[in-house]
Write a protein that holds these residues in place. Structure first.
Motif, PDB file in Angstrom:
ATOM      1  N   LYS A  18      39.858  64.746  71.513  1.00  0.00           N
ATOM      2  CA  LYS A  18      39.287  64.375  72.626  1.00  0.00           C
ATOM      3  C   LYS A  18      37.549  65.082  73.086  1.00  0.00           C
ATOM      4  N   LYS A  19      37.526  66.132  73.744  1.00  0.00           N
ATOM      5  CA  LYS A  19      36.200  66.745  73.575  1.00  0.00           C
ATOM      6  C   LYS A  19      35.213  66.659  72.634  1.00  0.00           C
ATOM      7  N   ASP A  20      35.854  66.842  71.057  1.00  0.00           N
ATOM      8  CA  ASP A  20      34.978  66.507  70.093  1.00  0.00           C
ATOM      9  C   ASP A  20      34.713  64.904  70.325  1.00  0.00           C
ATOM     10  N   SER A  21      35.227  64.102  70.196  1.00  0.00           N
ATOM     11  CA  SER A  21      35.559  62.668  70.022  1.00  0.00           C
ATOM     12  C   SER A  21      34.260  62.306  70.967  1.00  0.00           C
ATOM     13  N   SER A  22      34.619  62.952  72.894  1.00  0.00           N
ATOM     14  CA  SER A  22      33.424  62.457  74.059  1.00  0.00           C
ATOM     15  C   SER A  22      31.834  62.922  73.936  1.00  0.00           C
ATOM     16  N   SER A  23      31.959  64.125  72.880  1.00  0.00           N
ATOM     17  CA  SER A  23      30.199  65.093  72.373  1.00  0.00           C
ATOM     18  C   SER A  23      29.593  64.107  71.393  1.00  0.00           C
ATOM     19  N   GLN A  24      30.250  64.116  70.656  1.00  0.00           N
ATOM     20  CA  GLN A  24      29.985  62.475  69.733  1.00  0.00           C
ATOM     21  C   GLN A  24      29.992  61.179  70.130  1.00  0.00           C
ATOM     22  N   SER A  25      30.566  61.028  71.206  1.00  0.00           N
ATOM     23  CA  SER A  25      29.897  59.095  71.786  1.00  0.00           C
ATOM     24  C   SER A  25      28.487  59.025  71.927  1.00  0.00           C
ATOM     25  N   VAL A  26      27.871  60.635  72.149  1.00  0.00           N
ATOM     26  CA  VAL A  26      26.898  60.617  72.924  1.00  0.00           C
ATOM     27  C   VAL A  26      25.360  60.386  71.930  1.00  0.00           C
ATOM     28  N   ASP A  27      25.046  59.118  71.568  1.00  0.00           N
ATOM     29  CA  ASP A  27      24.700  59.032  70.180  1.00  0.00           C
ATOM     30  C   ASP A  27      23.052  59.439  70.711  1.00  0.00           C
ATOM     31  N   MET A  28      22.280  60.495  70.251  1.00  0.00           N
ATOM     32  CA  MET A  28      20.818  61.033  70.594  1.00  0.00           C
ATOM     33  C   MET A  28      19.847  60.564  70.055  1.00  0.00           C
ATOM     34  N   SER A  29      20.692  59.915  68.771  1.00  0.00           N
ATOM     35  CA  SER A  29      19.492  58.971  68.408  1.00  0.00           C
ATOM     36  C   SER A  29      18.820  57.986  68.958  1.00  0.00           C
ATOM     37  N   MET A  30      19.637  57.844  69.851  1.00  0.00           N
ATOM     38  CA  MET A  30      19.274  56.027  70.660  1.00  0.00           C
ATOM     39  C   MET A  30      18.050  57.512  71.721  1.00  0.00           C
ATOM     40  N   PHE A  31      18.528  58.489  72.709  1.00  0.00           N
ATOM     41  CA  PHE A  31      17.815  58.781  73.400  1.00  0.00           C
ATOM     42  C   PHE A  31      16.259  59.450  72.634  1.00  0.00           C
ATOM     43  N   GLU A  32      16.333  59.944  71.083  1.00  0.00           N
ATOM     44  CA  GLU A  32      15.025  60.327  70.524  1.00  0.00           C
ATOM     45  C   GLU A  32      14.406  58.701  70.769  1.00  0.00           C
ATOM     46  N   ASP A  33      15.174  57.669  70.332  1.00  0.00           N
ATOM     47  CA  ASP A  33      14.118  56.796  69.786  1.00  0.00           C
ATOM     48  C   ASP A  33      13.340  56.426  71.213  1.00  0.00           C
ATOM     49  N   MET A  34      14.101  55.780  72.588  1.00  0.00           N
ATOM     50  CA  MET A  34      13.481  56.391  74.290  1.00  0.00           C
ATOM     51  C   MET A  34      12.318  57.361  74.214  1.00  0.00           C
ATOM     52  N   ALA A  35      12.644  58.613  73.490  1.00  0.00           N
ATOM     53  CA  ALA A  35      12.020  59.446  74.352  1.00  0.00           C
ATOM     54  C   ALA A  35      10.529  59.626  74.649  1.00  0.00           C
ATOM     55  N   GLY A  36       9.679  59.636  75.403  1.00  0.00           N
ATOM     56  CA  GLY A  36       8.496  60.285  76.173  1.00  0.00           C
ATOM     57  C   GLY A  36       8.382  58.979  77.617  1.00  0.00           C
ATOM     58  N   GLU A  37       6.588  58.891  77.782  1.00  0.00           N
ATOM     59  CA  GLU A  37       6.767  58.523  79.274  1.00  0.00           C
ATOM     60  C   GLU A  37       6.256  57.124  78.968  1.00  0.00           C
ATOM     61  N   TYR A  38       6.856  56.634  80.251  1.00  0.00           N
ATOM     62  CA  TYR A  38       6.447  55.804  80.343  1.00  0.00           C
ATOM     63  C   TYR A  38       5.498  54.863  81.770  1.00  0.00           C
ATOM     64  N   GLU A  39       5.086  53.709  81.663  1.00  0.00           N
ATOM     65  CA  GLU A  39       4.135  53.499  83.095  1.00  0.00           C
ATOM     66  C   GLU A  39       4.532  51.817  84.001  1.00  0.00           C
ATOM     67  N   CYS A  40       5.452  52.091  85.128  1.00  0.00           N
ATOM     68  CA  CYS A  40       5.233  50.660  85.907  1.00  0.00           C
ATOM     69  C   CYS A  40       4.181  49.809  85.668  1.00  0.00           C
ATOM     70  N   THR A  41       4.475  48.590  85.010  1.00  0.00           N
ATOM     71  CA  THR A  41       3.786  47.050  84.920  1.00  0.00           C
ATOM     72  C   THR A  41       3.772  46.241  85.424  1.00  0.00           C
ATOM     73  N   TYR A  42       4.899  46.153  86.036  1.00  0.00           N
ATOM     74  CA  TYR A  42       5.222  44.864  86.697  1.00  0.00           C
ATOM     75  C   TYR A  42       6.550  44.945  87.357  1.00  0.00           C
ATOM     76  N   VAL A  43       6.581  44.849  89.250  1.00  0.00           N
ATOM     77  CA  VAL A  43       7.219  45.039  90.144  1.00  0.00           C
ATOM     78  C   VAL A  43       8.285  43.242  89.922  1.00  0.00           C
ATOM     79  N   ILE A  44       9.379  43.088  90.475  1.00  0.00           N
ATOM     80  CA  ILE A  44      10.115  41.280  90.224  1.00  0.00           C
ATOM     81  C   ILE A  44      11.360  41.859  91.684  1.00  0.00           C
ATOM     82  N   THR A  45      10.937  41.179  92.559  1.00  0.00           N
ATOM     83  CA  THR A  45      12.088  41.840  93.839  1.00  0.00           C
ATOM     84  C   THR A  45      13.067  40.223  93.567  1.00  0.00           C
ATOM     85  N   ASN A  46      14.519  40.943  93.723  1.00  0.00           N
ATOM     86  CA  ASN A  46      15.066  39.574  94.017  1.00  0.00           C
ATOM     87  C   ASN A  46      15.373  38.980  95.193  1.00  0.00           C
ATOM     88  N   PHE A  47      15.716  37.814  95.120  1.00  0.00           N
ATOM     89  CA  PHE A  47      16.164  36.745  96.316  1.00  0.00           C
ATOM     90  C   PHE A  47      17.093  38.111  97.625  1.00  0.00           C
TER      91      PHE A  47
END
Length: 183
Positions: A33-62
């Motif tokens: 279970k420990k092995d499978s839970s540590s494997q459940s974090v697919d770090m390649s997804m976070f590698e795709d997302m890694a970096g800095e982002y800037e907020c360019t648009y804001v929507i306020t909900n109803f």
């Protein structure tokens, strides 16, 4: 009598060995279970997302507007804000959050990402609007779109983007949808 004693001894020994076997097998189950839970974090997804982002648009909900939140106040708070994704964490507004990601079922997005600290369970809450813990102030979840993703009708995303759903303390709803583009 000796025969009964022998049978009882054999049974006791069998139970003892079985119990030891169960103990070992449960240990191996726990490690799996420990092995499978540590494997459940697919770090390649976070590698795709890694970096800095800037907020360019804001929507306020109803619901936020019904509660008296002004769109202009939300825009002045969030516009230009930087979000940083590194490993499986998001840093936003000086706070760091732990992330859990999965492949998005929506073709317009690459990943759906939950913020663990928010209490969000990953389910849609369109009826009850309970996305976060009432005392949580921060991002609940976000959608990541990788550059090149087809947005339909031949439109392709030119840059990596995240769309964060943000809940202020005092509500379980997300009040703000924040669009960020990679810097």
């Amino acid at each position: 009598m000796k025969r009964l004693f022998s049978v009882l001894t054999a049974l006791a020994l069998t139970f003892a060995l079985t119990a030891c076997g169960d103990s070992d097998s449960s240990s191996s189950k726990k490690s799996k279970k420990k092995d499978s839970s540590s494997q459940s974090v697919d770090m390649s997804m976070f590698e795709d997302m890694a970096g800095e982002y800037e907020c360019t648009y804001v929507i306020t909900n109803f619901n936020a507007m019904d509660a008296g939140v002004k769109s202009a106040d939300a825009e002045s708070r969030f516009m230009g804000m930087t979000a940083t994704i590194k490993d499986n964490t998001l840093t936003l507004d000086g706070k760091t959050y732990t992330l859990s990601a999965k492949k998005s079922e929506n073709l317009y997005y690459t990943y759906t990402v939950s913020v663990k600290e928010s209490g969000y369970d990953g389910k849609p809450h369109n009826d009850d609007r309970k996305f976060a813990d009432a005392d949580f102030d921060g991002p609940v979840y976000f959608m990541f779109t990788k550059a090149g993703t087809d947005q339909g009708l031949g439109e392709v995303t030119a840059e990596d983007m995240i769309e964060i759903y943000y809940s202020p303390s005092g509500t379980q709803d997300w009040y703000f949808s924040l669009d960020f583009k990679r810097k």
